[in-house]
Scaffold this active site. Structure first.
Site, mmCIF file in Angstrom:
data_model
loop_
_atom_site.group_PDB
_atom_site.id
_atom_site.type_symbol
_atom_site.label_atom_id
_atom_site.label_comp_id
_atom_site.label_asym_id
_atom_site.label_seq_id
_atom_site.Cartn_x
_atom_site.Cartn_y
_atom_site.Cartn_z
ATOM 1 N N GLU A 167 0.807 -1.228 0.000
ATOM 2 C CA GLU A 167 0.000 0.000 0.000
ATOM 3 C C GLU A 167 0.838 1.275 0.000
ATOM 4 O OE1 GLU A 167 -3.043 -0.068 3.015
ATOM 5 O OE2 GLU A 167 -4.167 -1.622 1.993
ATOM 6 N N GLU A 377 -5.402 -8.626 0.488
ATOM 7 C CA GLU A 377 -6.205 -8.283 1.668
ATOM 8 C C GLU A 377 -7.651 -8.031 1.266
ATOM 9 O OE1 GLU A 377 -4.880 -4.983 4.177
ATOM 10 O OE2 GLU A 377 -2.800 -5.613 3.909
HETATM 11 C C1 GCO Z 1 -6.267 -0.655 10.181
HETATM 12 C C2 GCO Z 1 -6.170 -0.986 8.734
HETATM 13 C C3 GCO Z 1 -5.016 -1.944 8.506
HETATM 14 C C4 GCO Z 1 -4.779 -2.211 7.074
HETATM 15 C C5 GCO Z 1 -3.509 -2.923 6.686
HETATM 16 C C6 GCO Z 1 -3.173 -2.431 5.312
HETATM 17 O O1 GCO Z 1 -7.356 -0.670 10.707
HETATM 18 O O2 GCO Z 1 -5.215 -0.342 10.741
HETATM 19 O O3 GCO Z 1 -7.369 -1.515 8.267
HETATM 20 O O4 GCO Z 1 -5.196 -3.083 9.284
HETATM 21 O O5 GCO Z 1 -5.857 -2.876 6.485
HETATM 22 O O6 GCO Z 1 -2.425 -2.745 7.532
HETATM 23 O O7 GCO Z 1 -2.250 -3.233 4.683
#
Ligand code: GCO
Length: 479
Positions: A167, A377
């Site tokens: 990301e 994801e």
């Molecule tokens: C959160 C986010 C993360 C991300 C993940 C991205 O709530 O902190 O949703 O969990 O989805 O780290 O790669």
């Protein structure tokens, strides 16, 4: 009509990230990352929560892998903490760090679980931030490549699937524009330059991978929120196309074609926002193309025309409170701005719930780039309740995941080449900004912000559901 089935070797997986699960933040020679420092600034995270202990996966990985094996999980995606391998980002390799990941990989393989390794999931060594401002310096390109080469050398024989940067659009956007991730900067020009260096680092690391691990596959994971137009009003269509260019192709084209998309580039140049590109950069980008596109899919975004004299809120939204209706509209004056999609429900954190958006994402990527796709994801962050007899009836999560699996099935029937589907996440874990209240896992972890309690693992209803989905290779997605 009978749809084409999921491929026989489809990777039914689940994912995590080092900082969100491991804990052991200063053990066995590990150096400090920018997150280890950032969470200590009062008021930056929910209830000032940090990942010092997280869910203690560092010490409990065998128990966690045993649960994965019980479920029948085919693949587990995890990230490596750069600071365990190279505590200061460069220099001497920390053998204890190599050992930890080597043991984890062996444990997975012993249970017939394919390890999927993420090289970078946001935990940059603090030493590199201090030394030269991290992603803002071109020095990061070689230092990142050096770190990658250490990983390829030690794990390339056992790990086939690799994710380079996780990301990039999020860690750059939230770190250099929205200023809610480290280094807490809000400056689009600096953001664009740091982003360009991340592109070069990504491409160089991929080129090195192809040289050192010729039988492996690598790609970046992109946080893809497909764009929708608010209406068929032509001005809304322009806004939607602008958002496509600036929010998606700005990254995806560089990854998959080795060059920036022309319309977005033109806009950046006109507004003095384009990054400085040095001679030779184009060749570096073109030489590091991925084998697959990693997609993190959570939601879609809807756009309307944004007049020049409209709102000025120029930042990515990050709703950290968990209260519905608190997200603000974002966009770029003269280009686009986000609006609520009246057809879609939202999660407790105001993220749209849109399973068909995943099908649309997979179709668009296939149509524009024609590469295999790994869904790295997808999942639902929610408040989970533990019943008096210690059950977690997360029917809302099952419903969410079932609809998304169905959408993947449709996309495969449409012709998308999907290698696998990783849910976020296997165990509950630390949400970067939301503490432990926002849960994603199949496995409940007994802790909250106030207390670590006993960190006990408990299987949610969704655990048994996914087990059946895997056993039937995606044919039975009923509750
Ligand atoms: C959160 C986010 C993360 C991300 C993940 C991205 O709530 O902190 O949703 O969990 O989805 O780290 O790669």
């Amino acid at each position: 009509v009978k749809r084409k089935p999921f491929p026989q070797d489809f990777l039914w997986g689940s994912a995590s990230a080092a900082y969100q699960v491991e804990g052991a933040w200063d053990l066995d020679g590990k150096g400090k990352s920018i997150w280890d420092e950032y969470v200590r600034i009062p008021g930056t995270t929910y209830k000032d929560t940090n990942g010092d202990v997280a869910v203690d996966h560092y010490h409990r990985y065998k128990e966690d892998v045993a649960l994965m094996a019980e479920m029948g999980l085919k693949a587990y995606r995890f990230s490596i903490a750069w600071t365990r391998i190279l505590p200061n980002g460069t220099g001497e390799v920390n053998q204890a760090g190599i050992q930890f990941y080597s043991d984890l990989i062996d444990e997975l393989i012993a249970h017939n679980i394919e390890p999927l390794v993420t090289i970078y999931h946001w935990d940059l060594p603090q030493a590199l931030q201090d030394k030269y401002a991290g992603w803002e310096s071109r020095q990061i390109i070689d230092d990142f490549d050096n770190y990658c080469r250490v990983l390829y050398k030690h794990f390339g024989d056992r790990v086939k699937y690799w994710v380079s940067l996780n990301e990039q659009n999020v860690f750059i956007g939230l770190g250099y524009l929205a200023a809610v991730h480290p280094p807490k900067v809000s400056d689009r020009k600096r953001m664009m330059q740091a982003n360009h260096h991340a592109n070069l680092a990504n491409a160089k690391a991929i080129a090195s991978f192809h040289e050192m691990v010729p039988n492996g596959l690598i790609g970046p994971s992109f946080a893809y929120g497909p764009a929708y137009p608010k209406s068929a009003l032509p001005a809304d269509i322009i806004a939607f196309e602008n958002a496509n260019e600036v929010e998606s192709y700005w990254w995806l084209d560089v990854y998959c074609k080795g060059k920036y998309p022309r319309i977005a580039w033109n806009f950046m140049e006109e507004n003095d926002l384009a990054p400085v590109v040095e001679p030779g950069d184009d060749a570096i980008l073109a030489a590091g193309l991925p084998d697959f596109i990693g997609v993190n899919y959570y939601q879609t975004a809807t756009y309307e025309w944004n007049p020049i004299d409209g709102i000025t809120g120029d930042a990515s939204s990050q709703n950290t409170t968990g209260k519905k209706g608190t997200s603000k509209s974002t966009g770029i004056p003269g280009m686009y701005r986000t609006v609520k999609n009246e057809f879609l429900e939202t999660t407790d954190w105001d993220w749209t719930i849109d399973p068909q958006g995943l099908r649309i994402a997979l179709r668009r990527l296939t149509s524009r780039y024609d590469l295999p796709i790994l869904i790295t994801e997808n999942g639902l962050g929610a408040f989970d309740d533990l019943t008096a007899d210690e059950q977690i009836h997360d029917t809302y999560r099952i419903d969410y995941l079932a609809k998304h699996v169905d959408a993947v099935h449709d996309a495969i029937a449409d012709g998308a080449r999907v290698l696998g589907y990783c849910t976020w996440s296997f165990t509950d874990l630390l949400s970067w900004l939301n503490g432990y209240q926002k849960r994603y896992g199949f496995v409940y972890v007994n802790r909250d912000e106030e207390s670590m309690k006993d960190l006990r693992r408990m299987k949610k209803d969704s655990f048994y559901w996914y087990k059946k989905v895997i056993a039937t290779n995606g044919e039975d997605i009923t509750e």
